[in-house]
Each structure stands twice: as structure tokens, then as C-alpha cells.
Motif scaffolding. Structure first.
Motif, PDB file in Angstrom:
ATOM      1  N   TYR A  32       0.873  -1.281  -0.022  1.00  0.00           N
ATOM      2  CA  TYR A  32      -0.138   0.071   0.035  1.00  0.00           C
ATOM      3  C   TYR A  32       0.829   1.335  -0.153  1.00  0.00           C
ATOM      4  O   TYR A  32       1.754   1.569   1.149  1.00  0.00           O
ATOM      5  CB  TYR A  32      -1.007   0.128   1.252  1.00  0.00           C
ATOM      6  CG  TYR A  32      -1.630  -1.220   1.312  1.00  0.00           C
ATOM      7  CD1 TYR A  32      -2.757  -1.354   0.396  1.00  0.00           C
ATOM      8  CD2 TYR A  32      -1.362  -2.277   2.233  1.00  0.00           C
ATOM      9  CE1 TYR A  32      -3.798  -2.641   0.579  1.00  0.00           C
ATOM     10  CE2 TYR A  32      -2.394  -3.407   2.149  1.00  0.00           C
ATOM     11  CZ  TYR A  32      -3.412  -3.597   1.258  1.00  0.00           C
ATOM     12  OH  TYR A  32      -4.242  -4.717   1.456  1.00  0.00           O
ATOM     13  N   PRO A  33       0.933   1.920  -1.143  1.00  0.00           N
ATOM     14  CA  PRO A  33       1.672   3.290  -1.259  1.00  0.00           C
ATOM     15  C   PRO A  33       1.757   4.115   0.149  1.00  0.00           C
ATOM     16  O   PRO A  33       0.433   4.714   0.385  1.00  0.00           O
ATOM     17  CB  PRO A  33       1.362   3.892  -2.522  1.00  0.00           C
ATOM     18  CG  PRO A  33       0.670   2.698  -3.350  1.00  0.00           C
ATOM     19  CD  PRO A  33       0.077   1.891  -2.323  1.00  0.00           C
ATOM     20  N   GLY A  34       2.699   4.611   0.728  1.00  0.00           N
ATOM     21  CA  GLY A  34       2.717   5.493   1.628  1.00  0.00           C
ATOM     22  C   GLY A  34       2.553   4.801   3.131  1.00  0.00           C
ATOM     23  O   GLY A  34       2.492   5.614   3.962  1.00  0.00           O
ATOM     24  N   TYR A  35       2.485   3.418   3.263  1.00  0.00           N
ATOM     25  CA  TYR A  35       2.236   2.906   4.364  1.00  0.00           C
ATOM     26  C   TYR A  35       2.855   1.491   4.473  1.00  0.00           C
ATOM     27  O   TYR A  35       3.213   0.829   3.550  1.00  0.00           O
ATOM     28  CB  TYR A  35       0.676   2.388   4.524  1.00  0.00           C
ATOM     29  CG  TYR A  35      -0.127   3.626   4.579  1.00  0.00           C
ATOM     30  CD1 TYR A  35      -0.572   4.042   5.877  1.00  0.00           C
ATOM     31  CD2 TYR A  35      -0.819   3.969   3.404  1.00  0.00           C
ATOM     32  CE1 TYR A  35      -1.415   5.199   5.832  1.00  0.00           C
ATOM     33  CE2 TYR A  35      -1.420   5.094   3.297  1.00  0.00           C
ATOM     34  CZ  TYR A  35      -2.042   5.703   4.614  1.00  0.00           C
ATOM     35  OH  TYR A  35      -2.657   6.681   4.243  1.00  0.00           O
ATOM     36  N   ASP A  36       3.524   1.268   5.734  1.00  0.00           N
ATOM     37  CA  ASP A  36       3.980   0.022   6.028  1.00  0.00           C
ATOM     38  C   ASP A  36       3.572  -0.478   7.403  1.00  0.00           C
ATOM     39  O   ASP A  36       2.576   0.137   7.823  1.00  0.00           O
ATOM     40  CB  ASP A  36       5.419   0.023   6.320  1.00  0.00           C
ATOM     41  CG  ASP A  36       6.128   0.373   7.366  1.00  0.00           C
ATOM     42  OD1 ASP A  36       5.372   1.025   8.100  1.00  0.00           O
ATOM     43  OD2 ASP A  36       7.570   0.319   7.507  1.00  0.00           O
ATOM     44  N   ARG A  37       3.831  -1.826   7.654  1.00  0.00           N
ATOM     45  CA  ARG A  37       3.475  -2.568   8.812  1.00  0.00           C
ATOM     46  C   ARG A  37       1.999  -2.488   8.894  1.00  0.00           C
ATOM     47  O   ARG A  37       1.351  -2.245   9.784  1.00  0.00           O
ATOM     48  CB  ARG A  37       3.941  -1.869  10.147  1.00  0.00           C
ATOM     49  CG  ARG A  37       4.366  -3.022  11.149  1.00  0.00           C
ATOM     50  CD  ARG A  37       5.109  -2.481  12.258  1.00  0.00           C
ATOM     51  NE  ARG A  37       5.512  -3.348  13.315  1.00  0.00           N
ATOM     52  CZ  ARG A  37       4.750  -3.787  14.247  1.00  0.00           C
ATOM     53  NH1 ARG A  37       3.494  -3.447  14.518  1.00  0.00           N
ATOM     54  NH2 ARG A  37       5.136  -4.581  15.121  1.00  0.00           N
ATOM     55  N   VAL A  38       1.253  -3.017   7.742  1.00  0.00           N
ATOM     56  CA  VAL A  38      -0.210  -3.035   7.598  1.00  0.00           C
ATOM     57  C   VAL A  38      -0.767  -4.278   7.706  1.00  0.00           C
ATOM     58  O   VAL A  38      -0.414  -5.251   6.844  1.00  0.00           O
ATOM     59  CB  VAL A  38      -0.672  -2.485   6.308  1.00  0.00           C
ATOM     60  CG1 VAL A  38      -2.224  -2.636   6.049  1.00  0.00           C
ATOM     61  CG2 VAL A  38      -0.076  -0.994   5.683  1.00  0.00           C
ATOM     62  N   PHE A  39      -1.291  -4.713   8.821  1.00  0.00           N
ATOM     63  CA  PHE A  39      -1.712  -5.858   9.530  1.00  0.00           C
ATOM     64  C   PHE A  39      -3.057  -5.922  10.030  1.00  0.00           C
ATOM     65  O   PHE A  39      -3.475  -5.012  10.527  1.00  0.00           O
ATOM     66  CB  PHE A  39      -0.826  -6.633  10.604  1.00  0.00           C
ATOM     67  CG  PHE A  39       0.576  -6.837  10.032  1.00  0.00           C
ATOM     68  CD1 PHE A  39       0.871  -7.739   9.025  1.00  0.00           C
ATOM     69  CD2 PHE A  39       1.520  -5.674   9.948  1.00  0.00           C
ATOM     70  CE1 PHE A  39       2.243  -8.243   8.870  1.00  0.00           C
ATOM     71  CE2 PHE A  39       3.204  -6.136   9.856  1.00  0.00           C
ATOM     72  CZ  PHE A  39       3.271  -7.249   9.156  1.00  0.00           C
ATOM     73  N   SER A  40      -3.853  -6.832   9.794  1.00  0.00           N
ATOM     74  CA  SER A  40      -5.215  -6.994  10.711  1.00  0.00           C
ATOM     75  C   SER A  40      -4.938  -8.026  11.503  1.00  0.00           C
ATOM     76  O   SER A  40      -4.262  -9.105  11.335  1.00  0.00           O
ATOM     77  CB  SER A  40      -6.090  -7.357   9.602  1.00  0.00           C
ATOM     78  OG  SER A  40      -7.562  -7.517  10.488  1.00  0.00           O
ATOM     79  N   ILE A  41      -5.220  -7.660  12.882  1.00  0.00           N
ATOM     80  CA  ILE A  41      -5.169  -8.867  13.857  1.00  0.00           C
ATOM     81  C   ILE A  41      -6.263  -9.146  14.755  1.00  0.00           C
ATOM     82  O   ILE A  41      -7.115  -8.022  15.062  1.00  0.00           O
ATOM     83  CB  ILE A  41      -3.927  -8.131  15.089  1.00  0.00           C
ATOM     84  CG1 ILE A  41      -2.720  -8.101  14.140  1.00  0.00           C
ATOM     85  CG2 ILE A  41      -3.688  -9.245  16.082  1.00  0.00           C
ATOM     86  CD1 ILE A  41      -1.775  -7.087  15.003  1.00  0.00           C
ATOM     87  N   ALA A  42      -6.580 -10.294  14.703  1.00  0.00           N
ATOM     88  CA  ALA A  42      -7.863 -10.928  15.717  1.00  0.00           C
ATOM     89  C   ALA A  42      -7.555 -11.800  16.531  1.00  0.00           C
ATOM     90  O   ALA A  42      -6.623 -12.501  16.633  1.00  0.00           O
ATOM     91  CB  ALA A  42      -8.967 -11.266  14.716  1.00  0.00           C
ATOM     92  N   LYS A  43      -8.230 -11.588  17.722  1.00  0.00           N
ATOM     93  CA  LYS A  43      -7.958 -12.881  18.719  1.00  0.00           C
ATOM     94  C   LYS A  43      -8.584 -14.015  18.150  1.00  0.00           C
ATOM     95  O   LYS A  43      -9.555 -14.017  17.628  1.00  0.00           O
ATOM     96  CB  LYS A  43      -8.530 -12.362  20.368  1.00  0.00           C
ATOM     97  CG  LYS A  43      -7.744 -11.291  20.700  1.00  0.00           C
ATOM     98  CD  LYS A  43      -8.314 -10.858  22.129  1.00  0.00           C
ATOM     99  CE  LYS A  43      -7.631  -9.540  22.790  1.00  0.00           C
ATOM    100  NZ  LYS A  43      -8.082  -9.200  23.901  1.00  0.00           N
TER     101      LYS A  43
END
Length: 113
Positions: A32-43
Motif C-alpha cells: 500500500y503506497p505510503g504505508y508499512d506494517r499494515v496488518f489485521s489482528i484478531a483474537k
């Protein structure tokens, strides 16, 4: 035709999350241009029974284990897929981590830039 991107999903004990996220982020170009460390986290809750000959990080051979985990989801470019999987294997504590790899269509590929 090979997909341009993949969606990765992996479960991990919560206390290993930050090291995993850093290792993944460092092993790929940003999708994603302009973003890093892009994650979705769920328990989530995982369950397994280690069989004879296994070396479980959590649990005992022959006993069913139920453990709270975090499910980490993220997108990766096709050319970075191998590096990302190797990064997960380097830091994941489980002998056999469940790593789901799904072909992905990027939304910009559907509607254009």
C-alpha cells in the motif's frame, strides 16, 4: 496467470506478535503506497493434539490443547511471497505453523487508479 498479490493468514501466540510483524514487514516491499506494517489482528482460539514424534511448543503429546492466539492477516506482492514465508518460519515458535496463502485481487485492479 500468477496473481499480483496474496493474502496471508497465520496464527501465533500473542507474546510473539511484535517480532513476527517486524520480521514480515522487513522482508517485503510495501503493498500500500505510503504505508508499512499494515496488518489485521484478531483474537482467536486454536486447538491441536501433538502426535508421537512431534515437538510441540505448547501442549503435550497425545493431549488436546486449546490456546488463545492472534490471527495475523496481511497482503503481500507475489514477488515477495517466498521471502515472507521464510520470515514467518524464522520467528514462528510452532514446529508446524498454519500459514494460509490465498490469491488476491487488489481493489485498484478492479476499478483502476
Amino acid at each position: 496467470m500468477e496473481p499480483a498479490a496474496y493474502k496471508i493468514s497465520v496464527a501465533i501466540p500473542a507474546d510473539h506478535k511484535d517480532r513476527l510483524l517486524d520480521e514480515i514487514n522487513d522482508s517485503m516491499r510495501q503493498i500500500y503506497p505510503g504505508y508499512d506494517r499494515v496488518f489485521s489482528i484478531a483474537k482467536t482460539e486454536g486447538t491441536w493434539r501433538p502426535l508421537e514424534g512431534s515437538d510441540p511448543f505448547i501442549g503435550r503429546t497425545g493431549e488436546i490443547t486449546v490456546e488463545e492466539e492472534l490471527r495475523i492477516d496481511f497482503a503481500v506482492k507475489a514477488e515477495d511471497l517466498r521471502n515472507v514465508i521464510l520470515a514467518i518460519r524464522r520467528v514462528h515458535p510452532y514446529e508446524e505453523p498454519a500459514i494460509d496463502i490465498l490469491p488476491m485481487i487488489m481493489w485498484k485492479d478492479v476499478i483502476g487508479p
